[in-house]
Scaffold this motif. Structure first.
Motif, short mmCIF file in Angstrom:
data_model
loop_
_atom_site.label_atom_id
_atom_site.label_comp_id
_atom_site.label_asym_id
_atom_site.label_seq_id
_atom_site.Cartn_x
_atom_site.Cartn_y
_atom_site.Cartn_z
N ALA A 271 39.05 33.59 0.63
CA ALA A 271 39.67 33.60 -0.69
C ALA A 271 41.12 34.10 -0.58
O ALA A 271 41.67 34.22 0.51
CB ALA A 271 38.85 34.46 -1.64
N CYS A 272 41.73 34.40 -1.71
CA CYS A 272 43.15 34.82 -1.69
C CYS A 272 43.33 36.19 -2.32
O CYS A 272 44.27 36.43 -3.08
CB CYS A 272 44.03 33.77 -2.36
SG CYS A 272 43.62 33.37 -4.05
N GLU A 286 36.16 33.09 -7.91
CA GLU A 286 35.77 33.01 -6.49
C GLU A 286 34.30 33.36 -6.32
O GLU A 286 33.57 32.67 -5.59
CB GLU A 286 36.63 33.97 -5.67
CG GLU A 286 38.09 33.56 -5.56
CD GLU A 286 38.95 34.65 -4.93
OE1 GLU A 286 40.12 34.36 -4.62
OE2 GLU A 286 38.46 35.79 -4.77
N GLU A 287 33.88 34.43 -6.96
CA GLU A 287 32.50 34.88 -6.81
C GLU A 287 31.52 33.87 -7.40
O GLU A 287 30.46 33.60 -6.81
CB GLU A 287 32.32 36.25 -7.48
CG GLU A 287 33.05 37.36 -6.73
CD GLU A 287 32.98 38.70 -7.44
OE1 GLU A 287 32.53 38.72 -8.61
OE2 GLU A 287 33.36 39.72 -6.83
N GLU A 288 31.86 33.29 -8.54
CA GLU A 288 30.99 32.30 -9.15
C GLU A 288 30.93 31.03 -8.31
O GLU A 288 29.86 30.43 -8.15
CB GLU A 288 31.46 31.98 -10.57
CG GLU A 288 31.21 33.09 -11.57
CD GLU A 288 31.49 32.64 -13.00
OE1 GLU A 288 31.00 31.57 -13.39
OE2 GLU A 288 32.21 33.36 -13.72
N LYS A 308 38.74 40.59 4.83
CA LYS A 308 39.55 40.39 3.62
C LYS A 308 40.93 41.01 3.79
O LYS A 308 41.10 42.05 4.43
CB LYS A 308 38.84 41.01 2.41
CG LYS A 308 37.57 40.28 2.01
CD LYS A 308 37.00 40.83 0.71
CE LYS A 308 35.76 40.07 0.27
NZ LYS A 308 36.05 38.67 -0.04
N ASP A 309 41.93 40.33 3.19
CA ASP A 309 43.29 40.87 3.20
C ASP A 309 43.39 42.08 2.28
O ASP A 309 42.72 42.15 1.24
CB ASP A 309 44.28 39.80 2.71
CG ASP A 309 44.44 38.67 3.70
OD1 ASP A 309 44.37 38.93 4.91
OD2 ASP A 309 44.65 37.53 3.25
N LYS A 328 48.57 30.49 -9.60
CA LYS A 328 47.68 31.48 -10.23
C LYS A 328 46.31 30.86 -10.51
O LYS A 328 45.78 30.95 -11.62
CB LYS A 328 48.30 32.01 -11.53
CG LYS A 328 49.76 32.46 -11.40
CD LYS A 328 49.92 33.62 -10.43
CE LYS A 328 51.34 34.16 -10.41
NZ LYS A 328 52.32 33.30 -9.72
N CYS A 329 45.75 30.23 -9.49
CA CYS A 329 44.52 29.46 -9.67
C CYS A 329 43.47 29.82 -8.62
O CYS A 329 43.77 30.50 -7.63
CB CYS A 329 44.82 27.96 -9.59
SG CYS A 329 45.34 27.41 -7.94
N LEU A 330 42.26 29.34 -8.82
CA LEU A 330 41.22 29.42 -7.80
C LEU A 330 41.70 28.66 -6.57
O LEU A 330 42.04 27.48 -6.64
CB LEU A 330 39.92 28.79 -8.33
CG LEU A 330 38.76 28.68 -7.33
CD1 LEU A 330 38.23 30.06 -6.96
CD2 LEU A 330 37.64 27.81 -7.89
N SER A 331 41.73 29.33 -5.42
CA SER A 331 42.30 28.73 -4.22
C SER A 331 41.52 29.23 -3.00
O SER A 331 41.58 30.41 -2.67
CB SER A 331 43.78 29.08 -4.09
OG SER A 331 44.38 28.44 -2.99
#
Length: 375
Positions: A271-272, A286-288, A308-309, A328-331
């Motif tokens: 994830a980001c 992300e979790e969903e 994770k970062d 600013k999105c799911l990525s």
């Protein structure tokens, strides 16, 4: 005995071939780069004989840990790929053997995805009224950068999918093919309902040049495209340059970047969480996404993956980090194994093109569940 790699995605050098069927090989570096791990070659020999191979520079390859528990892929017809017993010993020698059932066989790091199949995928997809093919520009070698737009571009939500920034990660394009063909299936209610709410922009192969040249991670200029997103150039990374410009013109509400991992024998996402603008909304998406995908495809898991970062420490030259911050999105980066899926192993094929394809189809399920939350 004859060994040849002068074909699409071929890569090997013959160091020594003895009369007792012992063959010493070396993997060639990527174009203008120090990366190396992908190989793909053809052997013509005598039916019934056993041939013994050693990749002499395995210890010098880019991901040495990737050889642990790895099994070479092989095929007699270029369609069905199976695994052959492979050893990476204490002296860091990669060796494998095979008794020929037919006179000619292919060996590869993973099941290849040919440029011809890529072209067929593009041309077949454009036959659908749901799809249009666009050429965004040209690669360093002059190949077209193909984009498939699936759905109505007037839809409010824009979903982007890229695959195979690293050309040796062929499972990524198998995965993209599965996603594309499900989207184009007019009898699939979930896919068609999703297209009533979103349009998809899909680049099935970001790195055509590297794919044809038999590279693992680099394009023709030696660039690792997944480290070019902050400042791409037409000279070094036109593939990212053109895709990024198109993203800016369309906007992005969700992004999936499809990859393969040499070392980890699992399917997972990165994830980001380290981007500066990361917030609870993106974390929840992300979790969903992961929870839904895990529920519909047991090949996917969340226990194993990358570290994770830390907050604000994401590498913004990487695609999913740059896209996540810019829009600013799911990525997400989706990773698949070169080896087998340790949770659901298949001794005959390991992780394969077929399983990658099916994973691609199930990626629509979490997108369908989340589409109204993307914006």
């Amino acid at each position: 005995m004859n060994i040849n790699c002068l074909f699409d995605s071929g890569n090997i050098e013959v160091i020594e071939a003895s009369d007792n069927n012992a063959v010493k090989l070396a993997i060639r570096n990527d174009s203008n780069s120090e990366f190396k791990q992908w190989f793909h070659f053809r052997l013509h020999g005598e039916i019934g004989k056993t041939y013994n191979f050693e990749i002499t520079n395995a210890k010098d390859c880019s991901y040495v840990d990737g050889w642990n528990d790895y099994q070479v892929a092989a095929s007699y017809d270029g369609e069905f790929w199976f695994r052959v017993h492979t050893k990476f010993d204490a002296d860091k020698r990669l060796t494998f053997s095979h008794q020929l059932e037919h006179s000619t066989i292919f060996f590869a790091y993973f099941e290849p995805y040919s440029y011809q199949r890529h072209l067929s995928l593009i041309h077949q997809a454009q036959h659908s009224e749901l799809c249009q093919h666009q050429v965004l520009g040209q690669t360093v070698d002059g190949h077209d950068i193909d984009l498939l737009v699936i759905g109505d571009e007037s839809r409010e939500r824009k979903i982007w999918v890229t695959a195979r920034q690293h050309p040796g990660e062929t499972m990524a394009e198998w995965c993209a093919e599965g996603l594309i063909e499900r989207l184009l299936n007019e009898d699939d209610a979930l896919a068609q309902s999703l297209l009533q709410q979103a349009v998809f922009y899909i680049v099935p192969n970001m790195n055509i040049d590297g794919s044809i040249r038999g590279n693992l991670r680099s394009n023709a200029a030696g660039a690792n495209l997944n480290r070019e997103w902050q400042n791409p150039s037409l000279e070094k990374s036109p593939e990212v340059y053109h895709v990024r410009n198109k993203m800016k013109s369309t906007g992005v509400d969700a992004f999936l970047d499809l990859h393969g991992d040499e070392g980890l024998p699992y399917v997972f996402v990165a994830a980001c969480e380290g981007i500066p603008s990361y917030d609870d909304r993106i974390k929840q998406l992300e979790e969903e996404f992961s929870s839904i995908l895990k529920s519909v495809n047991p090949d996917f898991q969340t226990e194993y993956g990358y570290d994770k970062d830390e907050p604000g420490k994401a590498n913004l030259t990487v695609a999913n980090a740059w896209v996540g911050e810019e829009f600013k999105c799911l990525s997400l980066t989706l990773e698949m194994p070169f080896k087998d899926n340790a949770n659901l192993p298949d001794k005959q094929t390991g992780w394969s093109g077929d399983r990658s394809y099916l994973l691609g189809q199930t990626l629509l399920n979490p997108l369908y569940q989340l589409v109204k939350k993307l914006r």
